[in-house]
Scaffold this motif. Structure first.
Motif, short mmCIF file in Angstrom:
data_model
loop_
_atom_site.label_atom_id
_atom_site.label_comp_id
_atom_site.label_asym_id
_atom_site.label_seq_id
_atom_site.Cartn_x
_atom_site.Cartn_y
_atom_site.Cartn_z
N LYS A 87 4.55 -21.49 -3.00
CA LYS A 87 4.84 -20.91 -3.88
C LYS A 87 3.95 -19.52 -3.92
CE LYS A 87 6.72 -22.39 -7.74
NZ LYS A 87 8.16 -22.27 -7.84
N ARG A 88 2.76 -19.68 -3.51
CA ARG A 88 1.71 -18.41 -3.60
C ARG A 88 2.22 -17.40 -2.37
NH1 ARG A 88 -3.29 -22.28 -3.33
NH2 ARG A 88 -3.53 -23.03 -5.65
N ILE A 89 2.80 -17.69 -1.65
CA ILE A 89 3.39 -16.69 -0.61
C ILE A 89 3.81 -15.32 -1.13
CG2 ILE A 89 4.48 -16.40 1.68
CD1 ILE A 89 3.76 -19.14 2.56
N PRO A 90 4.89 -15.50 -1.90
CA PRO A 90 5.45 -14.23 -2.56
C PRO A 90 4.60 -13.37 -2.89
CG PRO A 90 6.78 -15.96 -3.02
CD PRO A 90 5.68 -16.60 -2.27
N TYR A 91 3.61 -13.87 -3.99
CA TYR A 91 2.54 -13.03 -4.62
C TYR A 91 1.39 -12.47 -3.65
CZ TYR A 91 4.57 -15.47 -8.59
OH TYR A 91 5.30 -16.03 -9.59
N ILE A 92 1.13 -13.36 -2.80
CA ILE A 92 0.09 -12.75 -1.57
C ILE A 92 0.82 -11.52 -1.04
CG2 ILE A 92 -1.11 -13.37 0.33
CD1 ILE A 92 -1.52 -16.24 -0.81
N GLU A 93 2.00 -11.87 -0.52
CA GLU A 93 2.97 -10.74 0.14
C GLU A 93 2.88 -9.47 -0.81
OE1 GLU A 93 6.78 -10.70 2.93
OE2 GLU A 93 6.99 -11.52 1.30
N ALA A 94 3.27 -9.62 -1.84
CA ALA A 94 3.27 -8.78 -2.93
C ALA A 94 2.00 -8.03 -3.05
CB ALA A 94 3.76 -8.93 -4.34
N GLY A 95 0.92 -8.70 -2.86
CA GLY A 95 -0.53 -8.08 -3.09
C GLY A 95 -0.68 -7.31 -1.86
N ILE A 96 -0.41 -7.73 -0.65
CA ILE A 96 -0.69 -6.86 0.38
C ILE A 96 -0.01 -5.62 0.26
CG2 ILE A 96 -0.29 -6.78 2.94
CD1 ILE A 96 -0.49 -9.96 2.76
N LEU A 97 1.23 -5.68 0.00
CA LEU A 97 2.13 -4.54 0.10
C LEU A 97 1.58 -3.38 -0.96
CD1 LEU A 97 5.63 -6.12 0.69
CD2 LEU A 97 4.00 -5.00 2.40
N ASN A 98 1.41 -4.17 -2.23
CA ASN A 98 0.70 -3.56 -3.19
C ASN A 98 -0.51 -2.62 -3.07
OD1 ASN A 98 2.81 -3.87 -4.92
ND2 ASN A 98 1.94 -5.40 -6.00
N HIS A 99 -1.37 -3.25 -2.35
CA HIS A 99 -2.70 -2.75 -1.92
C HIS A 99 -2.76 -1.67 -0.92
CE1 HIS A 99 -6.65 -2.54 -0.60
NE2 HIS A 99 -6.26 -2.50 0.49
N GLU A 100 -1.63 -1.99 0.24
CA GLU A 100 -1.33 -0.69 1.01
C GLU A 100 -0.86 0.40 0.39
OE1 GLU A 100 -2.31 -0.60 4.06
OE2 GLU A 100 -3.34 -2.47 3.96
N MET A 101 0.37 0.22 -0.50
CA MET A 101 0.66 1.46 -1.26
C MET A 101 -0.18 1.88 -2.03
SD MET A 101 4.54 0.14 -2.19
CE MET A 101 4.27 -1.48 -2.68
N GLN A 102 -1.18 1.34 -2.69
CA GLN A 102 -2.20 1.96 -3.59
C GLN A 102 -3.18 2.87 -2.61
OE1 GLN A 102 -3.27 -0.92 -6.45
NE2 GLN A 102 -1.91 0.15 -7.79
N GLU A 103 -3.55 2.24 -1.29
CA GLU A 103 -4.30 2.86 -0.48
C GLU A 103 -3.62 4.30 -0.25
OE1 GLU A 103 -7.74 1.92 0.47
OE2 GLU A 103 -7.49 1.00 -1.00
N TYR A 104 -2.42 4.03 0.00
CA TYR A 104 -1.69 5.35 0.55
C TYR A 104 -1.74 6.40 -0.68
CZ TYR A 104 2.13 8.61 1.55
OH TYR A 104 2.89 9.56 1.61
N GLU A 105 -1.41 5.90 -1.83
CA GLU A 105 -1.17 6.83 -3.02
C GLU A 105 -2.55 7.40 -3.29
OE1 GLU A 105 0.01 4.29 -6.00
OE2 GLU A 105 2.11 4.80 -5.59
N ALA A 106 -3.74 6.62 -3.07
CA ALA A 106 -5.21 6.97 -3.33
C ALA A 106 -5.35 8.09 -2.29
CB ALA A 106 -6.10 6.04 -3.39
N ASP A 107 -4.99 7.99 -1.24
CA ASP A 107 -5.22 9.10 -0.22
C ASP A 107 -4.47 10.54 -0.53
OD1 ASP A 107 -7.03 7.57 1.16
OD2 ASP A 107 -5.69 7.00 2.90
N LYS A 108 -3.20 9.99 -0.71
CA LYS A 108 -2.15 11.28 -0.96
C LYS A 108 -2.47 11.92 -2.33
CE LYS A 108 2.74 12.33 -1.11
NZ LYS A 108 4.22 11.96 -1.35
N TYR A 109 -2.88 11.25 -3.29
CA TYR A 109 -3.03 11.94 -4.65
C TYR A 109 -4.54 12.09 -4.98
CZ TYR A 109 1.98 10.83 -4.93
OH TYR A 109 3.24 10.88 -4.74
N LYS A 110 -5.42 11.89 -4.19
CA LYS A 110 -6.91 12.00 -4.56
C LYS A 110 -7.29 13.09 -5.14
CE LYS A 110 -9.61 10.59 -1.33
NZ LYS A 110 -10.28 10.18 -0.09
N GLU A 111 -6.71 14.25 -4.75
CA GLU A 111 -7.07 15.57 -5.50
C GLU A 111 -6.34 15.72 -6.86
OE1 GLU A 111 -6.60 19.23 -3.37
OE2 GLU A 111 -7.40 18.45 -1.29
N PRO A 112 -4.95 15.29 -7.29
CA PRO A 112 -4.40 15.39 -8.35
C PRO A 112 -5.13 14.55 -9.20
CG PRO A 112 -2.67 15.34 -6.71
CD PRO A 112 -3.94 15.28 -5.88
#
Length: 180
Positions: A87-112
Protein backbone atom coordinates in the motif's frame (compact mmCIF):
# COMPACT_ATOMS: atom_id res chain seq x y z
CA UNK A 1 29.39 -11.87 48.83
CA UNK A 2 25.84 -11.52 50.01
CA UNK A 3 23.76 -8.37 49.88
CA UNK A 4 23.04 -6.77 53.24
CA UNK A 5 19.52 -6.67 54.64
CA UNK A 6 19.68 -2.86 54.63
CA UNK A 7 20.53 -2.84 50.89
CA UNK A 8 17.72 -5.27 50.07
CA UNK A 9 15.17 -3.10 51.90
CA UNK A 10 16.46 0.04 50.16
CA UNK A 11 16.14 -1.67 46.78
CA UNK A 12 12.56 -2.70 47.54
CA UNK A 13 11.64 0.87 48.57
CA UNK A 14 13.23 2.32 45.44
CA UNK A 15 11.55 -0.17 43.14
CA UNK A 16 8.14 1.00 44.37
CA UNK A 17 8.99 4.53 43.24
CA UNK A 18 9.73 3.46 39.68
CA UNK A 19 6.45 2.20 38.23
CA UNK A 20 6.98 3.43 34.69
CA UNK A 21 5.14 6.18 32.88
CA UNK A 22 1.81 7.35 34.27
CA UNK A 23 0.56 9.91 31.72
CA UNK A 24 -0.70 8.91 28.28
CA UNK A 25 2.10 10.98 26.73
CA UNK A 26 4.70 9.18 28.84
CA UNK A 27 3.25 5.78 27.97
CA UNK A 28 3.28 6.64 24.25
CA UNK A 29 6.89 7.79 24.45
CA UNK A 30 7.85 4.66 26.37
CA UNK A 31 6.10 2.44 23.82
CA UNK A 32 8.49 3.78 21.18
CA UNK A 33 11.63 2.80 23.12
CA UNK A 34 12.05 -0.45 21.20
CA UNK A 35 11.93 1.26 17.84
CA UNK A 36 15.44 1.72 16.57
CA UNK A 37 15.41 -0.11 13.27
CA UNK A 38 11.88 -1.51 13.35
CA UNK A 39 12.74 -5.16 13.81
CA UNK A 40 11.53 -5.50 17.37
CA UNK A 41 9.05 -2.66 17.72
CA UNK A 42 5.33 -3.26 17.45
CA UNK A 43 4.87 -0.01 15.53
CA UNK A 44 5.04 -0.56 11.78
CA UNK A 45 4.02 2.86 10.52
CA UNK A 46 6.49 5.30 9.04
CA UNK A 47 6.43 9.08 9.33
CA UNK A 48 3.37 10.51 7.64
CA UNK A 49 1.35 7.29 7.56
CA UNK A 50 -2.10 7.10 9.06
CA UNK A 51 -1.84 4.59 11.91
CA UNK A 52 -5.61 4.00 11.81
CA UNK A 53 -5.31 2.83 8.18
CA UNK A 54 -2.55 0.41 9.14
CA UNK A 55 -4.51 -0.90 12.11
CA UNK A 56 -7.49 -1.36 9.79
CA UNK A 57 -5.38 -3.53 7.46
CA UNK A 58 -4.14 -5.58 10.43
CA UNK A 59 -7.66 -6.08 11.82
CA UNK A 60 -9.31 -6.87 8.50
CA UNK A 61 -6.68 -9.35 7.33
CA UNK A 62 -6.54 -11.06 10.73
CA UNK A 63 -10.33 -11.47 10.77
CA UNK A 64 -10.50 -12.60 7.15
CA UNK A 65 -7.62 -15.09 7.27
CA UNK A 66 -8.38 -16.45 10.79
CA UNK A 67 -5.02 -17.98 11.69
CA UNK A 68 -4.98 -20.88 14.15
CA UNK A 69 -1.68 -21.73 15.82
CA UNK A 70 1.73 -20.15 15.66
CA UNK A 71 2.58 -21.28 12.11
CA UNK A 72 -0.54 -19.71 10.66
CA UNK A 73 -0.09 -16.59 12.79
CA UNK A 74 3.45 -16.12 11.46
CA UNK A 75 2.25 -16.50 7.88
CA UNK A 76 -0.59 -14.01 8.42
CA UNK A 77 1.79 -11.59 10.16
CA UNK A 78 4.09 -11.69 7.11
CA UNK A 79 1.10 -11.25 4.79
CA UNK A 80 0.08 -8.16 6.78
CA UNK A 81 3.61 -6.79 6.54
CA UNK A 82 3.58 -7.31 2.76
CA UNK A 83 0.13 -5.72 2.43
CA UNK A 84 1.28 -2.60 4.30
CA UNK A 85 4.40 -2.35 2.16
CA UNK A 86 2.32 -2.85 -0.97
CA UNK A 87 0.00 0.00 0.00
CA UNK A 88 3.01 2.33 0.34
CA UNK A 89 4.08 1.87 -3.27
CA UNK A 90 1.72 4.45 -4.85
CA UNK A 91 2.86 7.10 -2.36
CA UNK A 92 6.51 6.36 -2.97
CA UNK A 93 5.96 6.45 -6.73
CA UNK A 94 4.12 9.77 -6.45
CA UNK A 95 6.96 11.07 -4.29
CA UNK A 96 9.57 10.08 -6.87
CA UNK A 97 7.62 11.80 -9.63
CA UNK A 98 6.86 14.87 -7.50
CA UNK A 99 10.51 15.21 -6.58
CA UNK A 100 11.62 14.95 -10.21
CA UNK A 101 9.01 17.51 -11.32
CA UNK A 102 10.02 19.91 -8.58
CA UNK A 103 13.70 19.53 -9.45
CA UNK A 104 12.79 20.39 -13.04
CA UNK A 105 10.65 23.34 -11.90
CA UNK A 106 13.43 24.56 -9.63
CA UNK A 107 15.87 24.62 -12.53
CA UNK A 108 13.40 26.09 -15.02
CA UNK A 109 12.00 28.74 -12.70
CA UNK A 110 15.16 29.55 -10.72
CA UNK A 111 15.28 33.16 -11.94
CA UNK A 112 11.52 33.88 -11.55
CA UNK A 113 11.62 32.42 -8.03
CA UNK A 114 14.59 34.66 -7.20
CA UNK A 115 12.46 37.61 -8.33
CA UNK A 116 9.62 36.48 -6.03
CA UNK A 117 12.03 36.32 -3.11
CA UNK A 118 13.16 39.85 -3.94
CA UNK A 119 9.53 41.08 -3.82
CA UNK A 120 8.22 40.23 -7.28
CA UNK A 121 5.00 38.40 -8.25
CA UNK A 122 3.95 36.01 -5.47
CA UNK A 123 1.50 33.93 -7.51
CA UNK A 124 4.05 31.28 -8.47
CA UNK A 125 4.21 28.47 -5.94
CA UNK A 126 5.86 25.08 -6.08
CA UNK A 127 3.91 22.55 -4.05
CA UNK A 128 3.84 18.92 -3.07
CA UNK A 129 2.87 16.89 -0.05
CA UNK A 130 6.20 16.95 1.79
CA UNK A 131 5.79 13.44 3.24
CA UNK A 132 5.03 11.96 -0.20
CA UNK A 133 7.93 13.86 -1.73
CA UNK A 134 10.39 12.82 0.99
CA UNK A 135 9.37 9.16 0.82
CA UNK A 136 9.96 9.21 -2.93
CA UNK A 137 13.27 11.01 -2.50
CA UNK A 138 14.39 8.51 0.14
CA UNK A 139 13.58 5.60 -2.16
CA UNK A 140 15.23 7.27 -5.18
CA UNK A 141 18.40 7.90 -3.18
CA UNK A 142 18.41 4.27 -2.09
CA UNK A 143 18.49 3.31 -5.78
CA UNK A 144 21.90 5.03 -6.17
CA UNK A 145 20.99 6.83 -9.40
CA UNK A 146 19.34 3.75 -10.86
CA UNK A 147 15.81 3.76 -12.21
CA UNK A 148 13.75 4.21 -9.04
CA UNK A 149 10.42 3.63 -10.83
CA UNK A 150 11.68 0.40 -12.43
CA UNK A 151 13.02 -0.83 -9.08
CA UNK A 152 9.74 0.08 -7.39
CA UNK A 153 7.76 -1.89 -10.01
CA UNK A 154 10.05 -4.89 -9.48
CA UNK A 155 9.49 -4.69 -5.73
CA UNK A 156 5.74 -4.43 -6.28
CA UNK A 157 5.74 -7.61 -8.39
CA UNK A 158 7.83 -9.48 -5.83
CA UNK A 159 5.56 -8.41 -2.97
CA UNK A 160 2.49 -9.66 -4.83
CA UNK A 161 4.20 -12.95 -5.61
CA UNK A 162 5.26 -13.46 -1.97
CA UNK A 163 1.82 -12.51 -0.70
CA UNK A 164 0.03 -15.09 -2.83
CA UNK A 165 2.60 -17.80 -2.08
CA UNK A 166 2.03 -17.19 1.62
CA UNK A 167 -1.73 -17.21 1.05
CA UNK A 168 -1.52 -20.62 -0.64
CA UNK A 169 0.68 -21.96 2.19
CA UNK A 170 -1.82 -20.65 4.77
CA UNK A 171 -4.75 -22.30 2.99
CA UNK A 172 -2.78 -25.56 2.75
CA UNK A 173 -2.09 -25.52 6.51
CA UNK A 174 -5.72 -24.68 7.26
CA UNK A 175 -6.93 -27.59 5.09
CA UNK A 176 -4.52 -29.99 6.84
CA UNK A 177 -5.84 -28.94 10.25
CA UNK A 178 -9.41 -29.41 9.11
CA UNK A 179 -9.86 -25.68 9.02
CA UNK A 180 -11.44 -23.54 6.37
Amino acid sequence: MSTSKKKILANRRNSKKSTGPVSNEGKLKSSLNSIKHGLYGDKIAVIGENVDNINDIIDRLSKELKPIGIQQELIVYKMIDIAIRFKRIPYIEAGILNHEMQEYEADKYKEPIAEIVEGGDKTMMLSSNIIVRKSGLSFARDCHDGSAILKLNTIEDRLLSKYFKLYEKLKELQRKKGGR
